[in-house]
Design an enzyme around this catalytic site. Structure first.
Site, mmCIF file in Angstrom:
data_model
loop_
_atom_site.group_PDB
_atom_site.id
_atom_site.type_symbol
_atom_site.label_atom_id
_atom_site.label_comp_id
_atom_site.label_asym_id
_atom_site.label_seq_id
_atom_site.Cartn_x
_atom_site.Cartn_y
_atom_site.Cartn_z
ATOM 1 N N SER A 254 0.879 -1.217 0.073
ATOM 2 C CA SER A 254 0.132 0.148 0.000
ATOM 3 C C SER A 254 1.016 1.296 -0.002
ATOM 4 C CB SER A 254 -0.863 0.074 1.325
ATOM 5 O OG SER A 254 -0.075 0.297 2.236
ATOM 6 N N LYS A 255 0.431 2.325 -0.029
ATOM 7 C CA LYS A 255 1.073 3.605 -0.094
ATOM 8 C C LYS A 255 2.092 3.782 0.973
ATOM 9 C CE LYS A 255 -1.920 6.575 -3.066
ATOM 10 N NZ LYS A 255 -2.996 7.255 -3.343
ATOM 11 N N ARG A 256 2.089 3.286 2.173
ATOM 12 C CA ARG A 256 2.859 3.535 3.222
ATOM 13 C C ARG A 256 4.226 2.950 2.632
ATOM 14 N NH1 ARG A 256 1.106 -1.036 7.623
ATOM 15 N NH2 ARG A 256 2.707 -0.353 8.920
ATOM 16 N N HIS A 257 4.185 2.016 1.858
ATOM 17 C CA HIS A 257 5.409 1.409 1.446
ATOM 18 C C HIS A 257 6.268 2.272 0.343
ATOM 19 C CE1 HIS A 257 2.910 -2.208 2.631
ATOM 20 N NE2 HIS A 257 4.095 -1.916 3.636
#
Ligand code: GLU
Length: 485
Positions: A254-257
């Site tokens: 997800s965007k956190r990565h």
């Protein structure tokens, strides 16, 4: 043997996630590897989640990555239309056929009743099959009253439903664990659960390739095939795509990565071919072969379901960087310069700089084009320099020695008429030989004075060519002043 037919069936609910692109790629490869057909179908029956422009993004991504399709939006084909919202009446007909066959039923339960059921069971109970056994007369009365309804699948109450996934093996589910899911909604649109089954059948899809999040709902889908008397397709569910968290654990990508959409990766400077090459290996690996760099054509030749892995794949940005740098290296110098020079010009607008030369130095040294601009801060401006930089163990330099070198080469450089790497190199080399100072020490002194940075793409004379004569001499003059007497 029947022709392999695969499809990519995205819902236009936003950007093109890397996981979706991988699904498209594997479905495409499977079709192309078997000389089969690849279909694109837009699944837009969940009208609430539609995002404007999302279809364009999907089709553009397919174009940019070279995943051409044989049937689908824009090009049509014998099984169209290829956008589900344009196929509404087809689904109604099939839903009604299932009702007639006793495998589905009309449900008139109101939203309030369903909400109450939900609340009473703390959201875990699901639908209580209240309308499952309405008589034909009761159904007719409700319909005559114009009451809104949905059509639900009549899941067998007992027994087990199994199917064999080509990647994950046999998957079984107790029928009593399954809900009487909605097939046709009150607004007349089918659910994904129903529409994709009807379409896959009508479009002749032989292999359903998709993410493993559908692995456990597939028993409900095979029950639909069985109920219609249609042959089941082959199922190829792909392993989960994960990202590595800061604490080292992994979770769904997800965007956190980092960037997770194809468009974001392009923005970050990655090349479409490098992205495709990397994700081809993210869940699949070729048999008996360590090759990593593949063209799409090469992948088509060797792709097979046997190489798909069950275990989750972790998206590794470092590895993507490696692939990208390899693709940049393979580019002809001219093509690479065309991409890098405009970026460099923005960052380093000063006249007199030889940006073509700088681009050539960066060609084999960058992972992404964007990174190129980060590496040329020392060209854009004169960075503050700690005199300790002139001390280098390997070349046995000290600030004092560097001062001497710079003072002695300064007039020679000022007299130089041919401001190019080869001539400058010959000049410094000749000075080193004549003065008895190691060439490495001479190069170090000049490079630090000119670049004002410890690690640079290119050596002393290459960088002097980039800076041009005036700026190089001016930087050497500044260095001499800083080094003092
Ligand atoms: N529209 C579904 C999705 O985007 C497709 C799943 C499938 O391939 O069956 O997740």
């Amino acid at each position: 043997m029947t022709e392999i037919v695969t499809r990519f069936a995205p819902s236009p609910t936003g950007f093109m996630h890397i996981g979706n692109l991988r699904t498209a790629l594997y479905a495409w490869l499977l079709a192309r590897a078997g000389n089969g057909k690849f279909i694109v179908r837009i699944e837009d029956t969940d009208q609430v989640r539609l995002v404007e422009g999302a279809v364009d993004v999907i089709l553009q991504t397919l174009r940019q990555t070279g995943l051409n399709y044989d049937e689908g939006p824009g090009i049509g084909g014998p099984n169209g239309p290829y956008v589900q919202s344009e196929r509404k009446e087809i689904y109604r007909k099939y839903a009604e056929e299932l009702v007639a066959k006793g495998h589905a039923y009309y449900c008139f339960c109101t939203a309030e009743r369903l909400q109450q059921l939900h609340d009473e069971s703390d959201g875990v109970g699901g639908y209580d099959r209240h309308c499952r056994n309405l008589s034909a007369d009761e159904v007719a009365t409700h319909l005559a009253n114009g009451e809104p309804y949905v059509i639900r699948q009549k899941i067998p109450l007992e027994g087990v439903t199994s199917y064999v996934d080509e990647v994950f093996g046999e998957i079984s589910m107790e029928n009593k664990e399954m809900q009487d899911q909605i097939l046709l909604k009150a607004d007349g649109y089918p659910t994904y659960n129903f529409a994709h089954v009807v379409d896959d059948y009508l479009m002749g899809v032989t292999h359903v390739v998709r993410g493993s999040e559908y692995l456990t709902s597939t028993p409900k889908y095979v029950l639909l095939y069985d109920a219609f008397g249609w042959p089941r397709p082959h199922y190829v569910h792909l392993p989960l795509l994960m990202g590595q968290n800061e604490d080292g654990k992994i979770s769904k990508l997800s965007k956190r990565h980092g960037a997770v959409s194809f468009q974001d990766l392009l923005q970050a400077g990655y090349l479409p071919q490098a992205i495709v090459n990397y994700i081809a290996l993210l869940g699949w690996c070729p048999k008996d072969c360590n090759q990593e760099i593949f063209t799409l054509e090469e992948l088509c030749k060797i792709f097979s379901i046997e190489g798909i892995s069950k275990s989750p794949s972790v998206f590794d940005y470092g590895k993507l960087n490696w692939f990208n740098s390899e693709y940049i290296k393979q580019m002809p110098e001219q093509t690479c310069a065309e991409r890098i020079v405009p970026l460099l010009r923005q960052k380093c607008p000063a006249p007199g700089l030889c940006l073509d030369k700088l681009a050539a130095l960066l060609h084999t040294r960058v992972c992404t084009f964007n990174e190129a601009t980060e590496m040329v801060d020392f060209v854009a401006e004169r960075l503050p320099l700690d005199l300790a930089a002139y001390t280098n163990k390997k070349n046995k330099t000290t600030p004092e020695l560097c001062r001497q070198i710079l003072a002695e080469v300064q007039p020679k450089l000022a007299a130089c008429q041919d401001w190019q790497n080869d001539a400058l190199f010959a000049l410094l080399k000749a000075y080193a030989e004549a003065s008895g100072i190691k060439a490495g020490a001479v190069m170090w002194a000049v490079r630090i004075a000119v670049a004002r940075k410890l690690v640079t793409p290119g050596g002393a004379t290459e960088l002097m060519e980039v800076f041009g004569k005036e700026e190089s001499l001016s930087r050497i003059e500044q260095a001499l002043q800083e080094l003092g007497d």
